[in-house]
Structures are given as structure tokens and as C-alpha cells.
Design an enzyme around this catalytic site. Structure first.
Site, PDB file in Angstrom:
ATOM      1  CG  HIS A   1      -4.758 -12.006  -2.383  1.00  0.00           C
ATOM      2  ND1 HIS A   1      -5.871 -11.867  -3.067  1.00  0.00           N
ATOM      3  CD2 HIS A   1      -4.316 -11.130  -1.885  1.00  0.00           C
ATOM      4  CE1 HIS A   1      -6.327 -10.581  -3.096  1.00  0.00           C
ATOM      5  NE2 HIS A   1      -5.248 -10.076  -2.454  1.00  0.00           N
TER       6      HIS A   1
ATOM      7  CG  HIS B   1      -2.117  -0.941   0.801  1.00  0.00           C
ATOM      8  ND1 HIS B   1      -3.448  -0.689   1.443  1.00  0.00           N
ATOM      9  CD2 HIS B   1      -2.306  -2.122   0.278  1.00  0.00           C
ATOM     10  CE1 HIS B   1      -4.011  -1.816   1.195  1.00  0.00           C
ATOM     11  NE2 HIS B   1      -3.434  -2.709   0.466  1.00  0.00           N
TER      12      HIS B   1
END
EC number: 1.11.1.21
Length: 737
Positions: free
Chosen positions: A267, A100
Site C-alpha cells: 500500500h 494476486h
């Protein structure tokens, strides 16, 4: 990670969906009006940076890199009572933090990204998509405190993400340090919306309504890094989610394969958090109470201890081994059918139908318990979209291909905004040079006599001052200090797509470049272009009675088509360039705002921007107007002479200005107050220097008696800054021996 993670749209980077807007959109003051405002302390040139001259690259090269990485590795499993690690390992949490930090980068204007540690400041520190990353940064504080200024926060965020991947057996391509911290929020346009994604703001793409993602934005909703993991606007449609993913990832410089690899690779680790409805917890850090000391969202110790954490609202792990790299993500995605369910927080997510026990995940706090894995709508897009599915199936069947693709895509994600490879510091910089790093072959240093001889030939070539200045400007002014792309080094002005850009007047450009190539001798074309501009400016000043020296550097190399990813340069095309009075079509942002935006990307001050505009007008270095040729903004009867005439005549009370009706307030005519005779034509970017009070104050300095010397000095300083903006090959040479 808790939130997920497309085509680069051409055209104006300042489009919008409404009335004319400025380049800021919603500001921190709008979002948090009660927050302490420190702007007053940075007025009049005062610094927010406590170390404005500190060399982060030099400091990074002195660090005990092995010890630093070991300290970060040890932290991964040092679970803190105040914020326990899921599965006893902080690795997934830190990957999300690094992702992020880097994922705000967008190709449209090169802003965002990891290279300045902006995640520490509003609005990013309080974006819904960055929920609870305040804790990740605080976990790193003891390490930052130990190593001090030798490692920036910006470097530490990304290095920690790398170490997290390595600590869980994942592949890493390399790491480059040397990023410099900033100490105040950077001015970035994040959008016009008045609500965050968690407050019901609409998705930015609604094809049925003709609504496309506004340039230069990349995120699909305000407050997201990429796309809504539940689907567009919360609609759990995997195919529409694939559409959004393809668009947003492309605007962040990723193709389909990189998008699939990043999504699946990210993920492979950790879990999403949606244990309770989001309104159970507190607000974002920027608006919280003083006693919380910069923490926001979840601060209840009992809830934290139980693992009752909510960020995206989606709950669960993607794989049965959340702290171990492997192929489980794709194995489960294709092994099971998935049904749509709701998380405890009410978010839409997908759960495997009748999963085998060995394919269930451990509870994040109690490894003796087993819970179902899940997929987000964005994950399901990799299975349902035909193009994504082909790539996903290949990665499922070839773990080595996934390993390599993820490592390379992660490296690109974290380094895309660092600019040329020469800026990378440290022992883990990859030997391989990648096309997205915009490589330029090394140049050779010409002798003083070769430079002098070439400049003499230029002035005898028949090329005009205006032509030489415009070509040099077109080459160098592509530079963006946001991601350090563009610039004169490499002379990509000769190559597609730059040679064909309308702003560069291709026919004139081709003729000038052909002549320079004919007379340059052993000089690189990149040096020849810049030196020709310098020679023209020196002549123009001499014609005005002033002797000046334009000291630009030499030793540039020439890039070729093989060094150039042409498609990736499309976002650098100028839609507007007020310095040469160029505007393709009227936009929803004022043209003077676009001038300021370009000046910011070039790293110019207000006086430098002002001097360059006035100087280029005096030199006649403006783009040709369809009906008025190269006279618009050229307020002088001696074009081609470097003088302060632009400012003198702009501020003269002998001229009265009127808008040209058919221009829609983009063109103006200046008439003699006494006779009514037309004297000049102007654009908004000309007249703003007499209209805006701050710019007029600078223009007055340049126009007053005795001001010409100050103007010339400022112009040459600013011109040299632009010409040499991308010379990292020189500035960083000392770090590489």
C-alpha cells in the site's frame, strides 16, 4: 492495490458446513454455463498443452534477462490510451497483478499460487478481487510476444511485479524463474458458496455462530484473494479485520511480521478504485461478449479516460507519493485520526481528519489536483490490533527494517509454491537459503556394491515386507506436486512432526528406522528408507514367481531439525490416506474422493493410483485397524507377496458385500455367497475399485488372465514415481552447471 490483503488450523483438510460435498465445489461450468466448453477435446489422454514436453527452465536460462527487464521497465511509464496509467506509472497496477497471481497459494493443500500462470483462466481471471487485471495482462502481451516461450506467463507476472517495485525505488530480495505455464484451468476447490463477494456472500468466519474458516481454504470470502478490505462481510471493524487477516495470512504461510510488512509495503504504492457504483460497469471477462475479446468489467473508453474505474469500490491512494517507495504509509497511519466515510461507489473506508495539504495525494489523472488519502479497514487493523501495532510502530521508526521485511516477505509470497531452491533459475536467485524453502543438505552417491550390500542386510534384518513398504511410503508420499513440498529427500520422517503422525504408526516407524540406521553404513537415512522399500517389493514379487527391479534414485541427503520449520509441515499430515487404508475419522468428503485428491497431489494417473492401492493391499501395507488389525482390504491368503490378488478377489462373484452397520458406511464385510461365511473386510477405498465404472475397467485389466504382468509393471512405475517425485536436485542439476 484495490483489495487487501493469519493461524494454521489443524485437523481435517476437508471439513465443511453442510452435507457431504465433493472436492470441486462450484465449477467454471456452474459460474458460466454459456461459456464454450472444451473438456471434450481433452478426453482420452488428449493434451490441452501445445508444448507438453517443453522445458521452461532451460528456456529461461537462455533469455537476455537484462534486455527483458529493461523492456518491462520501459513499459512502466509507457501509458496507453486504451488504459492510461494512474500517475503516469503502471507500477502499482503490476504489483497488484503479481500479488494476486501469487496470493491464491494456501498451505492446506499447497494449491494456488503463481507457479503456473493460472490467473489467465477462469475462475481466477473473473474473480471480483481481480477486477480489471485483464488489462494488466494485456499490457504485457507485446513483451510476451517478443520473448515467446523463453519466458512463461507465470514467470512474467512475477518478474513484472519485481520490476515495478524496483522502478519506484522499492526493495527487492531476488527473483527465481523457471515456472511452467498450463493451458487449461487447474482443478482447485475454491469453496461451496454460490455467490461472489460482490454479490453478498457471507464471510467464512463468524465466531459467534461457531463458524470457522474451512480447510484447505484461505480467503475469507468467495472471490477474494485475502480479506474484505471493508472489514468482515463489509463490517468496518478493524479488530475483526485483524482476526481475519491473521487467519488468512497464516494459511498462506505468513506470520504477523510478514503480514504487516506486505500490507504496508504493497500500500506504499498506487491507489484503490471506487469512482462509481460497481453496477455502472460490465461483468467479468469469462461471461462477456465475443467482441470484447476477453475483456470484462470496464470497457467504456470515455469512463476509462476520466479515470472512473471501480474494482474494490474503495477510492483513493494510501500515501501522498503513490509511485515512490518510502515511509509515508506508517507516518500517515499514526499521524492522523481517521473517520469512517463512504467512497463514491458506496464502500466503507477511512479518511484522515483535517490532513495537511502536503499529506494529500495527487489526482491519478491530473497531478495538479490534490485529494485526501485513505485507509481501508484492513489498514486500520494494523493500528488497532495490539500485536500488529507493535510491529507497525517498529517499522514506522526503522525504515531499514521495513525495507528488509517487505523485500523478504514479497519474495516468499511470490516463490512459496515453487518448492526447493534448486528449481529457481536466473541471475537474481538469492544466495541465502531460507528455512521456508525446506532445505536439504547435499547427499553423496553410494556405490552399486554399497546399495546391494545394504539391500541384502535389509532382507536379513527381520523387518517384514509390509513394515518396509509402509515406512518408505510414509516418507515419500508426503510429496505434493502443488507446491513441491514433502517427499523422501531429507528423511524428515525421522523428525518432528512427521515421526509422531498417527498415520505413520509411530511405534512401528521408530523400530524400523532404528534398525535401518543400524545397518545403513555410509548411506543416508533418506536413501536407506527408499532402498529398503525397493528391496521389500523385489522380494515380494520374487515370492510370487516374478523377477522385477525397482530402480529408484540414490544420493539423497538427510535434513536435521535446524533445516526444518516443524510448524510449517503440520498441513502435510495425512487426515486420510487411502493407499494404506488410513482414515482418522469420518469427514464431510467421501473417503474415495480423498484418495483421488491425494493421487492428484502425487501426480498419479488413474491406472497408477489403482495399481498402487491393489499392490499395497497385497503387500499387507495397510494401517492397523482397532479391531481387525492389518487385514482390512488385504484380499489375499498370501499377504506380503506382490500379486494381483486384490483385483481378482474384489471382482469375484463368489463374494457378496454388506455394510457394517456401526461403521456409518465406512466399513464392509464380504461374505461367501453360498455359505455366508465372512471372507474379507473392506473400506470404501477398497470397494470403489469394483463399484466405480472407470476404476472397475482398470481393475479388470489387472485381474484378467495375463494381466498380472501389466499390473506389476504399472505398480513399479507408480511406486518409483512417488519415491523419486522430489528429486529436483537431480532433475535441475543440468541448469546449474
Amino acid at each position: 492495490m484495490d483489495a487487501e490483503t493469519g493461524s494454521i488450523s489443524g485437523g481435517c483438510p476437508f471439513t465443511g458446513h453442510g452435507e457431504t460435498r465433493d472436492l470441486l465445489g462450484r465449477t467454471n461450468r456452474d459460474w458460466w454455463p454459456d461459456a464454450l466448453q472444451l473438456d471434450i477435446l481433452t478426453q482420452h489422454g488428449l493434451q490441452a498443452d501445445p508444448m507438453p514436453d517443453f522445458d521452461y527452465a532451460e528456456a529461461f536460462n537462455t533469455i537476455d534477462y537484462k534486455a527483458l527487464k529493461q523492456d518491462i521497465t520501459d513499459l512502466m511509464t509507457d501509458s496507453q490510451e486504451w488504459w492510461p496509467a494512474d500517475y503516469g506509472h503502471y507500477g502499482p497496477f503490476f504489483i497488484r497483478m503479481a500479488w494476486h497471481a501469487a496470493g491464491t497459494y494456501r498451505t492446506g493443500d499447497g494449491r494456488g499460487g503463481s507457479s503456473s500462470g493460472q490467473q489467465r483462466f477462469a475462475p481466477l481471471n473473473s474473480w471480483p478481487d481481480n477486477g480489471n487485471l485483464d488489462k494488466a495482462r494485456r499490457l504485457l502481451w507485446p513483451i510476451k510476444q517478443k520473448y515467446g516461450k523463453n519466458i512463461s506467463w507465470a514467470d512474467l507476472f512475477i518478474l513484472t511485479g519485481n520490476v515495478a517495485i524496483e522502478s519506484m525505488g522499492g526493495p527487492v530480495f531476488g527473483f527465481g524463474g523457471g515456472r511452467a505455464d498450463v493451458f487449461e484451468p487447474e482443478t482447485v476447490y475454491w469453496g461451496t458458496e454460490e455467490l461472489w463477494v460482490d454479490q453478498g456472500v457471507e464471510t467464512r468466519i463468524i465466531p459467534d455462530e461457531g463458524k470457522a474458516l474451512e480447510n484447505p481454504l484461505a480467503a475469507i470470502q468467495m472471490g477474494l484473494i485475502y480479506v474484505n478490505p471493508e472489514g468482515p462481510g463489509g463490517n468496518p471493524d478493524p479488530l475483526q479485520s485483524a482476526r481475519d487477516m491473521r487467519e488468512t495470512f497464516a494459511r498462506m504461510a505468513m506470520n504477523d511480521e510478514e503480514t504487516v510488512a506486505l500490507t504496508a509495503g504493497g500500500h506504499a504504492f498506487g491507489k484503490a478504485h471506487g469512482a462509481k457504483p460497481a453496477d455502472t460497469f460490465g461483468g467479468a471477462p469469462e461471461g462477456e461478449a465475443l467482441a470484447l475479446q476477453g475483456f470484462g468489467w470496464l470497457n467504456d473508453e470515455e469512463e476509462i479516460a476520466k479515470g472512473n474505474i471501480t474494482t474494490s469500490g474503495i477510492e483513493g491512494a494510501w500515501t501522498p507519493n503513490p509511485t515512490q517507495w518510502g515511509g509515508d504509509y506508517f507516518r500517515l497511519l499514526f499521524k492522523y485520526d481517521y473517520e469512517l466515510v463512504e467512497s463514491p461507489a458506496g464502500a466503507k473506508q477511512w479518511q484522515p481528519v483535517n490532513p495537511d495539504e502536503e499529506d494529500m495525494a495527487p489526482d491519478a489523472r491530473d497531478p495538479s489536483l490534490k485529494v485526501p488519502t485513505m485507509m481501508t479497514t484492513a489498514d486500520m487493523a494494523l493500528k488497532m490490533d495490539p500485536d500488529y501495532r507493535k510491529i507497525s510502530e517498529r517499522f514506522r521508526d526503522d525504515q531499514a527494517a521495513l525495507d528488509d521485511a517487505f523485500a523478504r516477505a514479497w519474495f516468499k509470497l511470490c516463490h512459496r509454491d515453487m518448492g526447493p531452491k534448486v528449481r529457481y533459475m536466473g541471475p537474481e536467485v538469492p544466495e541465502e537459503t531460507l528455512i521456508w524453502q525446506d532445505p536439504v543438505p547435499a547427499g553423496s552417491q553410494p556405490s552399486d556394491s554399497a546399495v546391494s550390500d545394504f539391500k541384502s542386510k535389509v532382507l536379513d534384518s527381520g523387518l517384514t515386507v509390509a513394515e518396509l513398504v509402509k515406512v518408505a511410503w510414509a516418507s515419500a508420499s508426503t510429496y505434493r506436486n502443488s507446491d513441491h513440498r514433502g517427499g523422501a529427500n531429507g528423511a524428515r520422517i525421522r523428525l518432528a512432526p512427521m515421526k509422531d503422525w498417527e498415520a505413520n504408526e509411530p511405534e512401528t516407524l521408530s523400530r524400523v528406522l532404528s534398525k535401518l540406521d543400524e545397518i545403513r553404513g555410509d548411506l543416508s537415512m533418506a536413501d536407506a528408507i527408499v532402498l529398503a522399500g525397493a528391496a521389500a517389493i523385489e522380494k515380494a514379487a520374487k515370492d510370487g514367481g516374478h523377477s522385477i527391479k525397482v530402480d529408484v534414485t540414490t544420493g539423497r541427503g538427510d535434513a536435521t531439525d535446524e533445516h526444518t520449520d516443524a510448524e510449517s509441515f503440520e498441513p502435510l499430515e495425512p487426515f486420510a490416506d487411502g493407499f494404506r487404508n488410513y482414515l482418522r475419522t469420518k469427514a464431510q468428503v467421501k473417503t474415495e474422493d480423498m484418495l483421488v485428491d491425494k493421487a492428484h497431489l502425487l501426480g498419479l494417473s488413474i491406472p497408477e493410483m489403482t495399481a498402487l492401492v491393489g499392490g499395497m493391499r497385497a503387500l499387507g501395507a495397510v494401517n492397523a485397524h482397532p479391531t481387525h488389525g492389518d487385514s482390512i482390504g488385504v484380499f489375499t491368503d498370501r499377504p506380503g507377496t506382490l500379486s494381483n490378488d486384490f483385483f481378482v478377489n474384489l471382482l469375484s462373484m463368489d463374494t457378496k458385500w454388506e455394510v457394517v452397520d456401526e461403521s456409518g458406511d465406512e466399513e464392509f464385510v464380504g461374505k461367501d455367497r453360498k455359505t455366508g461365511e465372512e471372507r474379507y473386510r473392506a473400506t470404501r477405498t477398497d470397494l470403489v475399485f469394483g463399484s466405480n465404472s472407470q476404476l472397475r475397467a482398470i481393475a479388470e485389466v489387472f485381474a484378467e488372465n495375463g494381466g498380472e504382468a501389466k499390473f506389476l509393471d504399472t505398480f513399479v512405475t507408480a511406486w518409483t514415481k512417488v519415491m523419486d517425485a522430489d528429486r529436483f536436485d537431480l532433475r535441475c542439476a543440468k541448469y546449474h552447471g
